[in-house]
Design an enzyme around this catalytic site. Sequence first.
Site, PDB file in Angstrom:
ATOM      1  N   CYS A   9       0.825  -1.215   0.000  1.00  0.00           N
ATOM      2  CA  CYS A   9       0.000   0.000   0.000  1.00  0.00           C
ATOM      3  C   CYS A   9       0.858   1.264   0.000  1.00  0.00           C
ATOM      4  O   CYS A   9       0.333   2.362  -0.182  1.00  0.00           O
ATOM      5  CB  CYS A   9      -0.943   0.007   1.200  1.00  0.00           C
TER       6      CYS A   9
ATOM      7  N   HIS B 130      -2.687   7.309   3.471  1.00  0.00           N
ATOM      8  CA  HIS B 130      -3.214   6.040   2.971  1.00  0.00           C
ATOM      9  C   HIS B 130      -4.502   5.722   3.734  1.00  0.00           C
ATOM     10  O   HIS B 130      -4.553   5.838   4.962  1.00  0.00           O
ATOM     11  CB  HIS B 130      -2.164   4.949   3.187  1.00  0.00           C
TER      12      HIS B 130
ATOM     13  N   ASN C  24      -9.907   0.104   1.630  1.00  0.00           N
ATOM     14  CA  ASN C  24      -8.461   0.210   1.405  1.00  0.00           C
ATOM     15  C   ASN C  24      -8.159  -0.247  -0.026  1.00  0.00           C
ATOM     16  O   ASN C  24      -8.268  -1.431  -0.329  1.00  0.00           O
ATOM     17  CB  ASN C  24      -7.752  -0.665   2.441  1.00  0.00           C
TER      18      ASN C  24
HETATM   19  O1  UT7 Z   1      -2.811  -1.118   4.039  1.00  0.00           O
HETATM   20  C1  UT7 Z   1      -2.306  -1.995   4.982  1.00  0.00           C
HETATM   21  C2  UT7 Z   1      -3.325  -3.060   5.167  1.00  0.00           C
HETATM   22  N1  UT7 Z   1      -3.677  -3.376   6.506  1.00  0.00           N
HETATM   23  C3  UT7 Z   1      -4.386  -2.635   7.346  1.00  0.00           C
HETATM   24  O2  UT7 Z   1      -4.635  -1.490   7.128  1.00  0.00           O
HETATM   25  C4  UT7 Z   1      -4.875  -3.263   8.592  1.00  0.00           C
HETATM   26  C5  UT7 Z   1      -4.519  -2.581   9.847  1.00  0.00           C
HETATM   27  N2  UT7 Z   1      -5.295  -3.175  10.914  1.00  0.00           N
HETATM   28  C6  UT7 Z   1      -6.582  -2.787  11.166  1.00  0.00           C
HETATM   29  O3  UT7 Z   1      -7.110  -1.895  10.504  1.00  0.00           O
HETATM   30  C7  UT7 Z   1      -7.321  -3.431  12.317  1.00  0.00           C
HETATM   31  O4  UT7 Z   1      -6.417  -4.216  13.053  1.00  0.00           O
HETATM   32  C8  UT7 Z   1      -8.510  -4.318  11.847  1.00  0.00           C
HETATM   33  C9  UT7 Z   1      -9.622  -3.429  11.330  1.00  0.00           C
HETATM   34  C10 UT7 Z   1      -8.073  -5.275  10.774  1.00  0.00           C
HETATM   35  C11 UT7 Z   1      -9.074  -5.094  13.017  1.00  0.00           C
HETATM   36  O5  UT7 Z   1      -9.415  -4.207  14.070  1.00  0.00           O
HETATM   37  P1  UT7 Z   1      -8.961  -4.562  15.568  1.00  0.00           P
HETATM   38  O6  UT7 Z   1      -9.536  -3.511  16.438  1.00  0.00           O
HETATM   39  O7  UT7 Z   1      -7.455  -4.719  15.554  1.00  0.00           O
HETATM   40  O8  UT7 Z   1      -9.700  -5.908  15.837  1.00  0.00           O
HETATM   41  P2  UT7 Z   1      -9.100  -7.339  16.208  1.00  0.00           P
HETATM   42  O9  UT7 Z   1      -8.336  -7.891  15.048  1.00  0.00           O
HETATM   43  O10 UT7 Z   1      -8.403  -7.229  17.515  1.00  0.00           O
HETATM   44  O11 UT7 Z   1     -10.427  -8.172  16.380  1.00  0.00           O
HETATM   45  C12 UT7 Z   1     -11.392  -7.860  17.388  1.00  0.00           C
HETATM   46  C13 UT7 Z   1     -12.540  -8.820  17.264  1.00  0.00           C
HETATM   47  C14 UT7 Z   1     -12.106 -10.287  17.184  1.00  0.00           C
HETATM   48  O12 UT7 Z   1     -13.033 -11.056  17.922  1.00  0.00           O
HETATM   49  P3  UT7 Z   1     -12.673 -11.568  19.405  1.00  0.00           P
HETATM   50  O13 UT7 Z   1     -11.468 -12.429  19.229  1.00  0.00           O
HETATM   51  O14 UT7 Z   1     -12.395 -10.329  20.214  1.00  0.00           O
HETATM   52  O15 UT7 Z   1     -13.904 -12.295  19.811  1.00  0.00           O
HETATM   53  C15 UT7 Z   1     -12.259 -10.610  15.711  1.00  0.00           C
HETATM   54  O16 UT7 Z   1     -12.515 -11.975  15.480  1.00  0.00           O
HETATM   55  O17 UT7 Z   1     -13.288  -8.569  16.063  1.00  0.00           O
HETATM   56  C16 UT7 Z   1     -13.464  -9.782  15.339  1.00  0.00           C
HETATM   57  N3  UT7 Z   1     -13.532  -9.489  13.929  1.00  0.00           N
HETATM   58  C17 UT7 Z   1     -14.698  -9.186  13.302  1.00  0.00           C
HETATM   59  N4  UT7 Z   1     -15.955  -9.110  13.732  1.00  0.00           N
HETATM   60  C18 UT7 Z   1     -16.910  -8.778  12.845  1.00  0.00           C
HETATM   61  C19 UT7 Z   1     -12.517  -9.421  13.022  1.00  0.00           C
HETATM   62  N5  UT7 Z   1     -13.004  -9.092  11.801  1.00  0.00           N
HETATM   63  C20 UT7 Z   1     -14.349  -8.950  11.956  1.00  0.00           C
HETATM   64  C21 UT7 Z   1     -15.384  -8.601  11.081  1.00  0.00           C
HETATM   65  N6  UT7 Z   1     -16.636  -8.534  11.564  1.00  0.00           N
HETATM   66  N7  UT7 Z   1     -15.165  -8.327   9.775  1.00  0.00           N
END
Ligand code: UT7
Length: 335
Positions: free
Chosen positions: A116, A256, A286
């Site tokens: 990205c 970004h 994204n």
């Molecule tokens: O351009 C570079 C590309 N990458 C990025 O930009 C990604 C950077 N990272 C992020 O933007 C964030 O880490 C995410 C948006 C991907 C995730 O947000 P987070 O606040 O870090 O959430 P998490 O990964 O800690 O997940 C929290 C919870 C989990 O459930 P439990 O384990 O707490 O029960 C996940 O399983 O949210 C759950 N989860 C979802 N729930 C509903 C993960 N994806 C989803 C979803 N819908 N799509």
Amino acid sequence: MKSIRNAGIVGVGSYVPPRVLTNQEMESIVDTSDEWIVTRTGIRERHIAGPDEASSDLGLEAARRALADAGVDPGEVDLVVTATISGDMIFPATASIIQHRIGASRAAAFDIGAGCTGFIYALTTGAQFVASGMYETVLVVGADTLSKLLNWKDRTTCVLFGDGAGAAVLKPVPEGYGVLGSVLGSDGSGTDLLKVEAGISRRPASHETVDSCLHTIRMAGSEVFKFATRVMGEAALGVLDKCGLRAEDVSLFIPHQANTRIIDSAARRLGLAPEKVFINIENYGNTSAASIPLALDEAVQGGKVHPGDLLVLVGFGAGLTWGACAVRWGNGSDD
Ligand code: UT7
């Protein structure tokens, strides 16, 4: 090293495929909710390429629009640089496909793969060719169709990405204008945090790689999140410092578009008021290497960029990589 001359952005353009996929539709594909996606990322919908649309198709249209905006004939282009990690084929370069289809018959062409951050790397590279005096006109394109690399059963990735392209035309501008400076960085120890593993030399395509979904994006989201919140602010402050400028001098911050929480954290680090931060993630998700030029084009077309403005463009992505460019808009004739 002092450059011979400055490279300025003299035209911008962007393109997204017409098909819109909303968060509500996403709820019928994976176990997710509009509320989770909006509060965790800021995304409401994204554009998805059709089965016959590849990255060069999007990049070509964005490039056409940028050349028209610049009033530059394709035959004048000396170099096409395309930032992409989802090129049409493993080879040849997507830049060569765009170069041929747009009619840039005397241009050289190559791709840059920096996830990205690709557009920041490509803009910096293109600007060096102009600054050194080797080329007069460089077409820089960021184009990705990450929807083709998604595992549509993995809710942790498939809700995040969209398809699109953006382009910029570079030409010499007077001193004090154009790309004033760049910082680029890479930390390959983060390779495994964001990757598509199979399909080329480490794991050539096989039935096993396909069955294991190794041709799709895998990401350790929260690790990338922590990295991004650190490097976005650092890279932006780093490029300002390099140019002898301060955060107060910034007219518009164009980051970004990966997550509004990451953007907000970088903006806080710089002490920027919300009106100085451009955000359009809610409509596109994204879009990888397309995200920054797509945002820049929308900002320009929306009247948010004026001659003499100082823009800071900053990105991060797979590699892990990061980078930022400080750009003084215009050429001094209309400030
Ligand atoms: O351009 C570079 C590309 N990458 C990025 O930009 C990604 C950077 N990272 C992020 O933007 C964030 O880490 C995410 C948006 C991907 C995730 O947000 P987070 O606040 O870090 O959430 P998490 O990964 O800690 O997940 C929290 C919870 C989990 O459930 P439990 O384990 O707490 O029960 C996940 O399983 O949210 C759950 N989860 C979802 N729930 C509903 C993960 N994806 C989803 C979803 N819908 N799509």
